[in-house]
Motif scaffolding. Structure first.
Motif, PDB file in Angstrom:
ATOM      1  N   LYS A 271     -16.634   1.409  -5.988  1.00  0.00           N
ATOM      2  CA  LYS A 271     -17.889   1.991  -6.041  1.00  0.00           C
ATOM      3  C   LYS A 271     -19.097   1.122  -6.147  1.00  0.00           C
ATOM      4  O   LYS A 271     -18.862   0.101  -6.552  1.00  0.00           O
ATOM      5  CB  LYS A 271     -17.930   2.768  -7.680  1.00  0.00           C
ATOM      6  CG  LYS A 271     -17.274   4.131  -7.947  1.00  0.00           C
ATOM      7  CD  LYS A 271     -17.396   4.770  -8.851  1.00  0.00           C
ATOM      8  CE  LYS A 271     -16.505   5.893  -9.262  1.00  0.00           C
ATOM      9  NZ  LYS A 271     -16.679   6.585 -10.474  1.00  0.00           N
TER      10      LYS A 271
ATOM     11  N   GLN B 254     -21.687   0.912   2.350  1.00  0.00           N
ATOM     12  CA  GLN B 254     -21.050   1.527   3.392  1.00  0.00           C
ATOM     13  C   GLN B 254     -21.926   1.669   4.471  1.00  0.00           C
ATOM     14  O   GLN B 254     -23.152   1.636   4.339  1.00  0.00           O
ATOM     15  CB  GLN B 254     -20.503   3.170   3.050  1.00  0.00           C
ATOM     16  CG  GLN B 254     -19.756   2.940   1.382  1.00  0.00           C
ATOM     17  CD  GLN B 254     -18.733   4.094   1.603  1.00  0.00           C
ATOM     18  OE1 GLN B 254     -19.013   5.008   2.448  1.00  0.00           O
ATOM     19  NE2 GLN B 254     -18.015   4.073   0.445  1.00  0.00           N
TER      20      GLN B 254
ATOM     21  N   GLN C 210      -0.519   4.873   0.655  1.00  0.00           N
ATOM     22  CA  GLN C 210      -1.722   5.365   0.087  1.00  0.00           C
ATOM     23  C   GLN C 210      -3.035   4.900   0.810  1.00  0.00           C
ATOM     24  O   GLN C 210      -3.017   3.928   1.501  1.00  0.00           O
ATOM     25  CB  GLN C 210      -1.836   4.547  -1.264  1.00  0.00           C
ATOM     26  CG  GLN C 210      -0.566   4.782  -2.254  1.00  0.00           C
ATOM     27  CD  GLN C 210      -0.691   4.015  -3.515  1.00  0.00           C
ATOM     28  OE1 GLN C 210      -1.653   3.248  -3.792  1.00  0.00           O
ATOM     29  NE2 GLN C 210       0.580   4.096  -4.298  1.00  0.00           N
ATOM     30  N   VAL C 211      -3.907   5.874   0.353  1.00  0.00           N
ATOM     31  CA  VAL C 211      -5.177   5.637   1.315  1.00  0.00           C
ATOM     32  C   VAL C 211      -6.086   4.487   0.376  1.00  0.00           C
ATOM     33  O   VAL C 211      -6.160   4.658  -0.764  1.00  0.00           O
ATOM     34  CB  VAL C 211      -6.065   6.987   1.371  1.00  0.00           C
ATOM     35  CG1 VAL C 211      -7.454   6.738   1.536  1.00  0.00           C
ATOM     36  CG2 VAL C 211      -5.269   7.879   2.021  1.00  0.00           C
ATOM     37  N   VAL C 212      -6.730   3.682   0.937  1.00  0.00           N
ATOM     38  CA  VAL C 212      -7.311   2.746   0.461  1.00  0.00           C
ATOM     39  C   VAL C 212      -8.980   3.204   0.282  1.00  0.00           C
ATOM     40  O   VAL C 212      -9.497   3.609   0.990  1.00  0.00           O
ATOM     41  CB  VAL C 212      -7.122   1.217   0.940  1.00  0.00           C
ATOM     42  CG1 VAL C 212      -8.229   0.536   0.361  1.00  0.00           C
ATOM     43  CG2 VAL C 212      -5.885   0.942   1.008  1.00  0.00           C
ATOM     44  N   VAL C 213      -9.306   3.319  -1.093  1.00  0.00           N
ATOM     45  CA  VAL C 213     -10.749   3.645  -1.434  1.00  0.00           C
ATOM     46  C   VAL C 213     -11.494   2.418  -1.613  1.00  0.00           C
ATOM     47  O   VAL C 213     -11.154   1.848  -2.424  1.00  0.00           O
ATOM     48  CB  VAL C 213     -10.821   4.792  -2.297  1.00  0.00           C
ATOM     49  CG1 VAL C 213     -12.173   5.128  -2.621  1.00  0.00           C
ATOM     50  CG2 VAL C 213      -9.836   5.853  -2.033  1.00  0.00           C
ATOM     51  N   PRO C 214     -12.756   2.304  -0.919  1.00  0.00           N
ATOM     52  CA  PRO C 214     -13.672   1.144  -1.395  1.00  0.00           C
ATOM     53  C   PRO C 214     -13.948   1.311  -2.765  1.00  0.00           C
ATOM     54  O   PRO C 214     -14.311   2.524  -3.271  1.00  0.00           O
ATOM     55  CB  PRO C 214     -14.464   1.324  -0.424  1.00  0.00           C
ATOM     56  CG  PRO C 214     -14.526   2.521   0.522  1.00  0.00           C
ATOM     57  CD  PRO C 214     -13.358   3.145   0.131  1.00  0.00           C
TER      58      PRO C 214
ATOM     59  N   TYR D  92       0.881  -1.382   0.105  1.00  0.00           N
ATOM     60  CA  TYR D  92      -0.035   0.087  -0.020  1.00  0.00           C
ATOM     61  C   TYR D  92       0.755   1.370  -0.079  1.00  0.00           C
ATOM     62  O   TYR D  92       0.493   2.195  -0.477  1.00  0.00           O
ATOM     63  CB  TYR D  92      -1.012   0.076   1.155  1.00  0.00           C
ATOM     64  CG  TYR D  92      -1.939  -1.049   1.167  1.00  0.00           C
ATOM     65  CD1 TYR D  92      -2.996  -0.848   0.178  1.00  0.00           C
ATOM     66  CD2 TYR D  92      -2.068  -2.192   1.760  1.00  0.00           C
ATOM     67  CE1 TYR D  92      -4.011  -1.768  -0.151  1.00  0.00           C
ATOM     68  CE2 TYR D  92      -2.767  -3.220   1.647  1.00  0.00           C
ATOM     69  CZ  TYR D  92      -3.975  -3.027   0.764  1.00  0.00           C
ATOM     70  OH  TYR D  92      -4.828  -3.949   0.535  1.00  0.00           O
TER      71      TYR D  92
END
Length: 104
Positions: free
Chosen positions: A95, A99, A89-93, A86
């Protein structure tokens, strides 16, 4: 695979050597390898508190502790490898993923 002698034989011969009988004399009588007899004598001296080393009663505990340490080190290596992927880095779920709602 090495030959294993009965525990009673080992105890008896170790005690004799610990009390001062010569290793060569025990070897001549028993036919057991000199290296084996010297190891047994040393361990008997350790168990009696007459030589430095790990007593026989503590050996299994140390083996299990060493095994657990190796397992934890392996887990740590996996965690470090995964975190390196990683690279901060920010992990983005993705689309469309569900949530959690805040309930408002």
């Amino acid at each position: 695979m090495p030959f294993e002698y009965p525990a009673s034989v080992r105890r008896g011969l170790s005690e004799r050597m610990r009390q001062g009988e010569a290793v060569l004399a025990v070897h001549a009588e028993s036919g057991i390898c000199l290296g084996t007899l010297y190891r047994w004598k040393h361990q008997a001296l350790v168990d009696a508190g007459l030589a430095a080393g790990t007593p026989s009663t503590q050996a299994p505990d140390l083996q299990s502790a060493a095994k657990r340490i190796r397992q934890l080190e392996d887990e740590l290596a996996i965690v470090k490898a995964a975190s390196a992927l990683y690279d901060g880095q920010v992990v983005v779920p993705p689309k469309g993923s569900s949530q959690l709602s805040t309930g408002s």
